[in-house]
Design a protein around this motif. Structure first.
Motif, PDB file in Angstrom:
ATOM      1  N   SER A  14       0.831  -1.205   0.000  1.00 27.03           N
ATOM      2  CA  SER A  14       0.000   0.000   0.000  1.00 27.03           C
ATOM      3  C   SER A  14       0.867   1.256   0.000  1.00 27.03           C
ATOM      4  O   SER A  14       2.074   1.187   0.208  1.00 27.03           O
ATOM      5  N   GLY A  15       0.219   2.386  -0.201  1.00 23.99           N
ATOM      6  CA  GLY A  15       0.929   3.649  -0.256  1.00 23.99           C
ATOM      7  C   GLY A  15       0.904   4.421   1.041  1.00 23.99           C
ATOM      8  O   GLY A  15       1.600   5.414   1.185  1.00 23.99           O
ATOM      9  N   GLY A  16       0.106   3.988   1.997  1.00 27.36           N
ATOM     10  CA  GLY A  16       0.048   4.725   3.242  1.00 27.36           C
ATOM     11  C   GLY A  16      -0.694   6.034   3.086  1.00 27.36           C
ATOM     12  O   GLY A  16      -1.306   6.298   2.053  1.00 27.36           O
ATOM     13  N   THR A  17      -0.605   6.856   4.113  1.00 23.33           N
ATOM     14  CA  THR A  17      -1.359   8.113   4.096  1.00 23.33           C
ATOM     15  C   THR A  17      -0.471   9.347   4.087  1.00 23.33           C
ATOM     16  O   THR A  17      -0.954  10.438   3.817  1.00 23.33           O
ATOM     17  N   THR A  18       0.807   9.186   4.368  1.00 24.01           N
ATOM     18  CA  THR A  18       1.685  10.361   4.381  1.00 24.01           C
ATOM     19  C   THR A  18       2.166  10.680   2.969  1.00 24.01           C
ATOM     20  O   THR A  18       2.231   9.794   2.102  1.00 24.01           O
ATOM     21  N   GLU A  19       2.518  11.942   2.764  1.00 21.40           N
ATOM     22  CA  GLU A  19       3.004  12.375   1.447  1.00 21.40           C
ATOM     23  C   GLU A  19       4.253  11.601   1.040  1.00 21.40           C
ATOM     24  O   GLU A  19       4.397  11.171  -0.105  1.00 21.40           O
ATOM     25  N   GLY A  20       5.179  11.397   1.989  1.00 16.57           N
ATOM     26  CA  GLY A  20       6.418  10.681   1.684  1.00 16.57           C
ATOM     27  C   GLY A  20       6.170   9.259   1.238  1.00 16.57           C
ATOM     28  O   GLY A  20       6.773   8.790   0.262  1.00 16.57           O
ATOM     29  N   LEU A  21       5.287   8.562   1.921  1.00 15.38           N
ATOM     30  CA  LEU A  21       4.998   7.173   1.544  1.00 15.38           C
ATOM     31  C   LEU A  21       4.214   7.086   0.247  1.00 15.38           C
ATOM     32  O   LEU A  21       4.357   6.122  -0.510  1.00 15.38           O
ATOM     33  N   LYS A  22       3.401   8.076  -0.025  1.00 20.96           N
ATOM     34  CA  LYS A  22       2.701   8.104  -1.319  1.00 20.96           C
ATOM     35  C   LYS A  22       3.709   8.271  -2.455  1.00 20.96           C
ATOM     36  O   LYS A  22       3.566   7.674  -3.523  1.00 20.96           O
ATOM     37  N   MET A  23       4.749   9.083  -2.205  1.00 22.91           N
ATOM     38  CA  MET A  23       5.769   9.287  -3.236  1.00 22.91           C
ATOM     39  C   MET A  23       6.613   8.025  -3.435  1.00 22.91           C
ATOM     40  O   MET A  23       6.919   7.660  -4.569  1.00 22.91           O
ATOM     41  N   THR A  24       6.985   7.364  -2.334  1.00 18.26           N
ATOM     42  CA  THR A  24       7.759   6.133  -2.488  1.00 18.26           C
ATOM     43  C   THR A  24       6.903   5.046  -3.138  1.00 18.26           C
ATOM     44  O   THR A  24       7.410   4.233  -3.899  1.00 18.26           O
ATOM     45  N   TYR A  25       5.611   5.068  -2.876  1.00 19.53           N
ATOM     46  CA  TYR A  25       4.685   4.126  -3.511  1.00 19.53           C
ATOM     47  C   TYR A  25       4.709   4.318  -5.035  1.00 19.53           C
ATOM     48  O   TYR A  25       4.811   3.350  -5.791  1.00 19.53           O
ATOM     49  N   GLN A  63      16.636   3.505   0.567  1.00 21.52           N
ATOM     50  CA  GLN A  63      17.176   4.467   1.536  1.00 21.52           C
ATOM     51  C   GLN A  63      16.112   5.492   1.932  1.00 21.52           C
ATOM     52  O   GLN A  63      15.975   5.841   3.108  1.00 21.52           O
ATOM     53  N   ARG A  64      15.352   5.978   0.956  1.00 23.98           N
ATOM     54  CA  ARG A  64      14.270   6.931   1.250  1.00 23.98           C
ATOM     55  C   ARG A  64      13.207   6.299   2.137  1.00 23.98           C
ATOM     56  O   ARG A  64      12.718   6.926   3.084  1.00 23.98           O
ATOM     57  N   ILE A  65      12.854   5.058   1.824  1.00 20.04           N
ATOM     58  CA  ILE A  65      11.849   4.363   2.635  1.00 20.04           C
ATOM     59  C   ILE A  65      12.360   4.197   4.066  1.00 20.04           C
ATOM     60  O   ILE A  65      11.616   4.415   5.029  1.00 20.04           O
ATOM     61  N   ASN A  66      13.626   3.825   4.210  1.00 21.77           N
ATOM     62  CA  ASN A  66      14.211   3.688   5.552  1.00 21.77           C
ATOM     63  C   ASN A  66      14.139   4.999   6.325  1.00 21.77           C
ATOM     64  O   ASN A  66      13.821   5.009   7.521  1.00 21.77           O
ATOM     65  N   ARG A  67      14.455   6.108   5.669  1.00 25.19           N
ATOM     66  CA  ARG A  67      14.400   7.405   6.338  1.00 25.19           C
ATOM     67  C   ARG A  67      12.973   7.738   6.788  1.00 25.19           C
ATOM     68  O   ARG A  67      12.760   8.285   7.857  1.00 25.19           O
ATOM     69  N   LEU A  68      11.997   7.379   5.957  1.00 24.27           N
ATOM     70  CA  LEU A  68      10.605   7.610   6.336  1.00 24.27           C
ATOM     71  C   LEU A  68      10.229   6.761   7.549  1.00 24.27           C
ATOM     72  O   LEU A  68       9.437   7.183   8.391  1.00 24.27           O
ATOM     73  N   ASP A  70      12.016   6.140  10.032  1.00 19.05           N
ATOM     74  CA  ASP A  70      12.544   6.754  11.255  1.00 19.05           C
ATOM     75  C   ASP A  70      11.512   7.635  11.951  1.00 19.05           C
ATOM     76  O   ASP A  70      11.574   7.826  13.164  1.00 19.05           O
ATOM     77  N   THR A  71      10.577   8.183  11.185  1.00 26.31           N
ATOM     78  CA  THR A  71       9.599   9.105  11.761  1.00 26.31           C
ATOM     79  C   THR A  71       8.153   8.639  11.598  1.00 26.31           C
ATOM     80  O   THR A  71       7.235   9.336  12.008  1.00 26.31           O
ATOM     81  N   ALA A  72       7.956   7.468  11.009  1.00 23.56           N
ATOM     82  CA  ALA A  72       6.595   6.985  10.748  1.00 23.56           C
ATOM     83  C   ALA A  72       5.889   6.587  12.039  1.00 23.56           C
ATOM     84  O   ALA A  72       6.504   6.086  12.977  1.00 23.56           O
ATOM     85  N   SER A  73       4.585   6.808  12.043  1.00 23.28           N
ATOM     86  CA  SER A  73       3.765   6.406  13.185  1.00 23.28           C
ATOM     87  C   SER A  73       3.635   4.886  13.201  1.00 23.28           C
ATOM     88  O   SER A  73       4.055   4.208  12.261  1.00 23.28           O
ATOM     89  N   GLY A  74       3.028   4.374  14.233  1.00 24.17           N
ATOM     90  CA  GLY A  74       2.853   2.928  14.359  1.00 24.17           C
ATOM     91  C   GLY A  74       2.152   2.313  13.158  1.00 24.17           C
ATOM     92  O   GLY A  74       2.572   1.276  12.645  1.00 24.17           O
ATOM     93  N   GLU A  75       1.061   2.935  12.699  1.00 24.52           N
ATOM     94  CA  GLU A  75       0.310   2.417  11.551  1.00 24.52           C
ATOM     95  C   GLU A  75       1.155   2.454  10.279  1.00 24.52           C
ATOM     96  O   GLU A  75       1.102   1.544   9.460  1.00 24.52           O
ATOM     97  N   VAL A  79       3.465  -0.065   6.619  1.00 22.16           N
ATOM     98  CA  VAL A  79       3.590   0.345   5.215  1.00 22.16           C
ATOM     99  C   VAL A  79       5.066   0.460   4.849  1.00 22.16           C
ATOM    100  O   VAL A  79       5.496  -0.017   3.795  1.00 22.16           O
ATOM    101  N   VAL A  80       5.842   1.080   5.734  1.00 22.39           N
ATOM    102  CA  VAL A  80       7.283   1.223   5.504  1.00 22.39           C
ATOM    103  C   VAL A  80       7.921  -0.154   5.319  1.00 22.39           C
ATOM    104  O   VAL A  80       8.679  -0.381   4.370  1.00 22.39           O
ATOM    105  N   ARG A  81       7.611  -1.076   6.220  1.00 24.57           N
ATOM    106  CA  ARG A  81       8.211  -2.415   6.134  1.00 24.57           C
ATOM    107  C   ARG A  81       7.800  -3.136   4.855  1.00 24.57           C
ATOM    108  O   ARG A  81       8.623  -3.763   4.198  1.00 24.57           O
ATOM    109  N   SER A  82       6.527  -3.042   4.473  1.00 25.92           N
ATOM    110  CA  SER A  82       6.084  -3.751   3.267  1.00 25.92           C
ATOM    111  C   SER A  82       6.673  -3.126   2.005  1.00 25.92           C
ATOM    112  O   SER A  82       7.066  -3.837   1.078  1.00 25.92           O
TER     113      SER A  82
END
Length: 105
Positions: A14-25, A63-68, A70-75, A79-82
């Motif tokens: 999934s792409g998650g809900t944050t702007e950063g995760l949507k971009m990495t998606y 690397q970008r996903i890893n950086r995200l 670092d600050t991602a919420s529990g939910e 998304v970061v791991r997947s």
């Protein structure tokens, strides 16, 4: 199960809900599209690498996903791991494709 088979069966993350995760998606989707060149090789023996440095693209993306992460919420951590796991699988599939398909000298 080999990496190619796993990639073919694994649902896209999934792409998650944050702007950063949507971009990495979105970037992950682009990388996934480039990795489809592997399908032609497996099904028809056509070795045609992607027109970009896909391994560098995937490394930067992980690397970008890893950086995200670092600050991602529990939910968002799920998304970061997947996304990271999927990018790592794309990297493995594409590396194996290059290793097997490239003519040996």
């Amino acid at each position: 199960m080999d990496s190619y088979t796993l990639w073919c069966r694994l649902p896209f993350p999934s792409g998650g809900t944050t702007e950063g995760l949507k971009m990495t998606y979105a970037d992950l989707a682009e990388a996934d599209e480039y990795v489809t060149t592997v399908i032609r090789f497996v099904e028809r023996g056509i070795f045609k690498p992607a027109p970009v440095d896909l391994l560098a693209m995937l490394e930067e993306l992980m690397q970008r996903i890893n950086r995200l992460g670092d600050t991602a919420s529990g939910e968002e951590q799920a998304v970061v791991r997947s996304q990271h796991a999927y990018a790592a699988l794309l990297d493995l599939v594409y590396r194996q494709f290059l290793e097997v398909g490239r003519p040996h000298e």
